[in-house]
Design an enzyme around this catalytic site. Structure first.
Site, PDB file in Angstrom:
ATOM      1  N   ARG A  48      -5.702  22.663  57.201  1.00 17.57           N
ATOM      2  CA  ARG A  48      -7.031  22.390  56.617  1.00 17.57           C
ATOM      3  C   ARG A  48      -7.761  21.269  57.351  1.00 17.57           C
ATOM      4  NH1 ARG A  48      -5.377  26.106  55.600  1.00 17.57           N
ATOM      5  NH2 ARG A  48      -4.671  27.015  53.668  1.00 17.57           N
ATOM      6  N   SER A  87      -9.153  24.216  46.240  1.00 20.33           N
ATOM      7  CA  SER A  87      -8.226  23.083  46.062  1.00 20.33           C
ATOM      8  C   SER A  87      -8.944  21.775  46.368  1.00 20.33           C
ATOM      9  CB  SER A  87      -7.035  23.221  47.007  1.00 20.33           C
ATOM     10  OG  SER A  87      -6.322  24.387  46.685  1.00 20.33           O
ATOM     11  N   GLU A 102      -9.286  17.697  50.151  1.00 21.16           N
ATOM     12  CA  GLU A 102      -9.559  18.870  50.996  1.00 21.16           C
ATOM     13  C   GLU A 102     -11.065  19.139  50.971  1.00 21.16           C
ATOM     14  OE1 GLU A 102      -6.954  22.293  50.624  1.00 21.16           O
ATOM     15  OE2 GLU A 102      -8.620  23.637  51.111  1.00 21.16           O
TER      16      GLU A 102
HETATM   17  C1  LIG Z   1     -12.409  29.796  44.460  1.00 23.51           C
HETATM   18  C2  LIG Z   1     -12.170  29.226  45.832  1.00 23.51           C
HETATM   19  C3  LIG Z   1     -10.993  29.539  46.504  1.00 23.51           C
HETATM   20  C4  LIG Z   1     -10.736  29.017  47.781  1.00 23.51           C
HETATM   21  N1  LIG Z   1      -9.573  29.341  48.407  1.00 23.51           N
HETATM   22  C5  LIG Z   1      -9.317  28.843  49.639  1.00 23.51           C
HETATM   23  C6  LIG Z   1      -8.111  29.190  50.328  1.00 23.51           C
HETATM   24  O1  LIG Z   1      -7.285  29.963  49.847  1.00 23.51           O
HETATM   25  N2  LIG Z   1      -7.902  28.664  51.550  1.00 23.51           N
HETATM   26  C7  LIG Z   1      -8.801  27.821  52.156  1.00 23.51           C
HETATM   27  O2  LIG Z   1      -8.553  27.386  53.282  1.00 23.51           O
HETATM   28  N3  LIG Z   1      -9.957  27.473  51.531  1.00 23.51           N
HETATM   29  C8  LIG Z   1     -10.235  27.953  50.293  1.00 23.51           C
HETATM   30  N4  LIG Z   1     -11.400  27.620  49.668  1.00 23.51           N
HETATM   31  C9  LIG Z   1     -12.334  26.685  50.314  1.00 23.51           C
HETATM   32  C10 LIG Z   1     -13.468  27.352  51.112  1.00 23.51           C
HETATM   33  O3  LIG Z   1     -13.708  28.651  50.652  1.00 23.51           O
HETATM   34  C11 LIG Z   1     -13.199  27.422  52.607  1.00 23.51           C
HETATM   35  O4  LIG Z   1     -12.906  26.162  53.137  1.00 23.51           O
HETATM   36  C12 LIG Z   1     -14.414  28.035  53.343  1.00 23.51           C
HETATM   37  O5  LIG Z   1     -13.957  28.520  54.541  1.00 23.51           O
HETATM   38  C13 LIG Z   1     -15.545  27.049  53.568  1.00 23.51           C
HETATM   39  O6  LIG Z   1     -16.668  27.748  54.095  1.00 23.51           O
HETATM   40  P1  LIG Z   1     -18.162  27.253  53.792  1.00 23.51           P
HETATM   41  O7  LIG Z   1     -19.088  27.994  54.686  1.00 23.51           O
HETATM   42  O8  LIG Z   1     -18.459  27.335  52.345  1.00 23.51           O
HETATM   43  O9  LIG Z   1     -18.058  25.739  54.241  1.00 23.51           O
HETATM   44  P2  LIG Z   1     -18.907  24.506  53.695  1.00 23.51           P
HETATM   45  O10 LIG Z   1     -18.367  24.075  52.379  1.00 23.51           O
HETATM   46  O11 LIG Z   1     -20.352  24.792  53.775  1.00 23.51           O
HETATM   47  O12 LIG Z   1     -18.504  23.416  54.800  1.00 23.51           O
HETATM   48  C14 LIG Z   1     -17.164  23.008  54.948  1.00 23.51           C
HETATM   49  C15 LIG Z   1     -17.088  22.053  56.150  1.00 23.51           C
HETATM   50  O13 LIG Z   1     -17.430  22.764  57.337  1.00 23.51           O
HETATM   51  C16 LIG Z   1     -18.578  22.214  57.962  1.00 23.51           C
HETATM   52  N5  LIG Z   1     -19.383  23.347  58.463  1.00 23.51           N
HETATM   53  C17 LIG Z   1     -19.828  24.416  57.741  1.00 23.51           C
HETATM   54  N6  LIG Z   1     -20.449  25.298  58.555  1.00 23.51           N
HETATM   55  C18 LIG Z   1     -20.409  24.759  59.806  1.00 23.51           C
HETATM   56  C19 LIG Z   1     -20.890  25.177  61.085  1.00 23.51           C
HETATM   57  N7  LIG Z   1     -21.532  26.345  61.264  1.00 23.51           N
HETATM   58  N8  LIG Z   1     -20.677  24.361  62.140  1.00 23.51           N
HETATM   59  C20 LIG Z   1     -20.010  23.189  62.006  1.00 23.51           C
HETATM   60  N9  LIG Z   1     -19.523  22.737  60.829  1.00 23.51           N
HETATM   61  C21 LIG Z   1     -19.723  23.512  59.735  1.00 23.51           C
HETATM   62  C22 LIG Z   1     -19.275  21.388  56.882  1.00 23.51           C
HETATM   63  O14 LIG Z   1     -20.026  20.324  57.416  1.00 23.51           O
HETATM   64  C23 LIG Z   1     -18.075  20.900  56.072  1.00 23.51           C
HETATM   65  O15 LIG Z   1     -17.487  19.788  56.725  1.00 23.51           O
HETATM   66  C24 LIG Z   1     -11.686  28.146  48.391  1.00 23.51           C
HETATM   67  C25 LIG Z   1     -12.888  27.849  47.720  1.00 23.51           C
HETATM   68  C26 LIG Z   1     -13.129  28.379  46.448  1.00 23.51           C
HETATM   69  C27 LIG Z   1     -14.416  28.062  45.761  1.00 23.51           C
END
Ligand SMILES: Cc1cc2nc3c(=O)[nH]c(=O)nc-3n(C[C@H](O)[C@H](O)[C@H](O)COP(=O)(O)OP(=O)(O)OC[C@H]3O[C@@H](n4cnc5c(N)ncnc54)[C@H](O)[C@@H]3O)c2cc1C
Length: 248
Positions: free
Chosen positions: A131, A173, A243
């Site tokens: 992560r 998480s 996380e």
């Molecule tokens: C119900 C639920 C279940 C989940 N289960 C898991 C799981 O099993 N495993 C897991 O790993 N995660 C899990 N997550 C967390 C999340 O879904 C992941 O981390 C997801 O990949 C984040 O994507 P996002 O676009 O929403 O990122 P964001 O929340 O928008 O950003 C996350 C980070 O990435 C950066 N970022 C985003 N886009 C870019 C870009 N294009 N360029 C550079 N930096 C960027 C942001 O600045 C931030 O630091 C879960 C979340 C929820 C709500």
């Protein structure tokens, strides 16, 4: 463009902010947010990627994916084209940019496993851990290796794991699991499971999920996170690491 992060974010908490639409020519150190499924966005100089970075294509035997593409879209594509290694994206909310930055995954399956390059920069120029990545540039385009053999059994296994997760709004998480232990076990051990901090609390179903009971605010999340970290340190001498990304 004004974005209401209390609507966009999966925890349904956040501020209304003026965000900039980012492309390769106008990036100026904004914090890029994808789908805010892992981020609590309360303030900050925020950018979101232009829609042109929402694409999937196969070129020269390489899977090329835009940073704005939803995980679910890539999951469906790999299923359709019998590509292995993306099964964990089933029901994983978020975008590819966010997932690569977070090195998202389940168990030993992580998005960095199949990665070849980011914005044409080879993978070995970046560090990836559980992560974590040290990527500090906007992720516009990601290249992945193509391995044949989409695995339906893995999808079923992940789906069972997700059935035990709370349905209330959350960011997944809240804390990373410390070496050899589980953040959820530690939170339960200090008695915070099910305890509410105004509108939010550590879920009765899975203590490492900080959920919004309906009227949660940014400050409630901060309060819950800081209290858990302090109490776990006092009780066990362990520094829990978030996380989730908190922008306050
Ligand atoms: C119900 C639920 C279940 C989940 N289960 C898991 C799981 O099993 N495993 C897991 O790993 N995660 C899990 N997550 C967390 C999340 O879904 C992941 O981390 C997801 O990949 C984040 O994507 P996002 O676009 O929403 O990122 P964001 O929340 O928008 O950003 C996350 C980070 O990435 C950066 N970022 C985003 N886009 C870019 C870009 N294009 N360029 C550079 N930096 C960027 C942001 O600045 C931030 O630091 C879960 C979340 C929820 C709500």
């Amino acid at each position: 463009m004004i974005l209401d992060f209390s609507k966009l974010s999966t925890i349904k908490i956040g501020s209304k902010l003026d965000v900039k639409i980012i492309n390769e020519d106008n990036y100026n150190n904004e914090i890029i947010i994808g789908r805010a499924t892992n981020s609590l966005v309360c303030t900050g100089n925020i950018g979101i990627l232009d829609d042109k970075y929402d694409f999937i294509k196969i070129e020269d035997g390489i899977l090329k994916v835009g940073g704005k593409t939803k995980n679910s879209k890539l999951y469906n594509f790999t299923k359709k084209h019998n590509i292995a290694g993306f099964e964990f994206l089933s029901k994983l909310p978020g975008s590819i940019g966010g997932s690569v930055k977070m090195n998202a995954g389940m168990k030993q399956y992580e998005i960095s496993n199949n990665l070849l390059a980011i914005n044409q920069i080879p993978k070995d120029k970046f560090e990836f851990e559980y992560r974590y990545s040290n990527i500090n540039i906007p992720i516009f385009e990601v290249w992945f290796e193509i391995k044949e053999g989409f695995n339906k059994n893995l999808v079923l296994e992940f789906s069972k794991m997700r059935n035990n997760q709370p349905k209330l709004p959350s960011l997944g998480s809240a804390f990373k699991n410390p070496n050899g232990d589980y953040a959820g076990r530690l939170i339960e051990a200090i008695g915070l499971k099910g305890i509410r901090f105004n509108g939010v609390g550590f879920s009765e179903i899975h203590s490492n999920f900080l959920v919004n009971y309906g009227n949660g605010k940014c400050e409630d999340v901060i309060n819950a996170i800081n209290t858990a970290k302090k109490r776990v340190f006092e009780e066990f001498g362990i520094n829990l690491q978030e996380e989730i990304k908190i922008l306050i």
